[in-house]
Design a protein around this motif. Structure first.
Motif: not given
Length: 102
Positions: A35-41, A19-30, A50-58
């Protein structure tokens, strides 16, 4: 074990299982203009990995230590991923990941 160490071990284990996984950093930055913006999925609530399985599922894994608790937004994200055909769960150990992904 710290959550960050567990997260890395989970990524390594998932990769070994195909499988394949990536770090999903979520937060806010000024910005420089104040201005404040949100980041992360799916912020707030998006899974740590987050990522996908070896058969392509989220794939989404929320990593928690033994006593860590999910927020309502995290629970909603996990439920939504599963409802729409992906795989999402909470992992408190590498063994949890092996159990869910084999």
């Amino acid at each position: 074990m710290k959550e960050s160490d567990l997260m890395r071990e989970i990524q390594i284990t998932a990769t070994k299982l195909g499988h394949r996984l990536f770090r999903n950093n979520c937060g806010y930055a000024e910005t420089k203009t104040g201005q404040w913006i949100k980041y992360g999925i799916a912020n707030p609530g998006g899974a740590d990995l987050i990522g996908w399985t070896r058969i392509g599922l989220f794939l989404a894994i929320e990593v928690k230590t033994k006593n860590g608790r999910l927020t309502p937004e995290q629970e909603n994200f996990i439920n939504s991923v599963n409802l729409f055909g992906g795989i999402a769960f909470v992992a408190r150990s590498v063994e949890d990941v092996i159990k869910h992904l084999k």
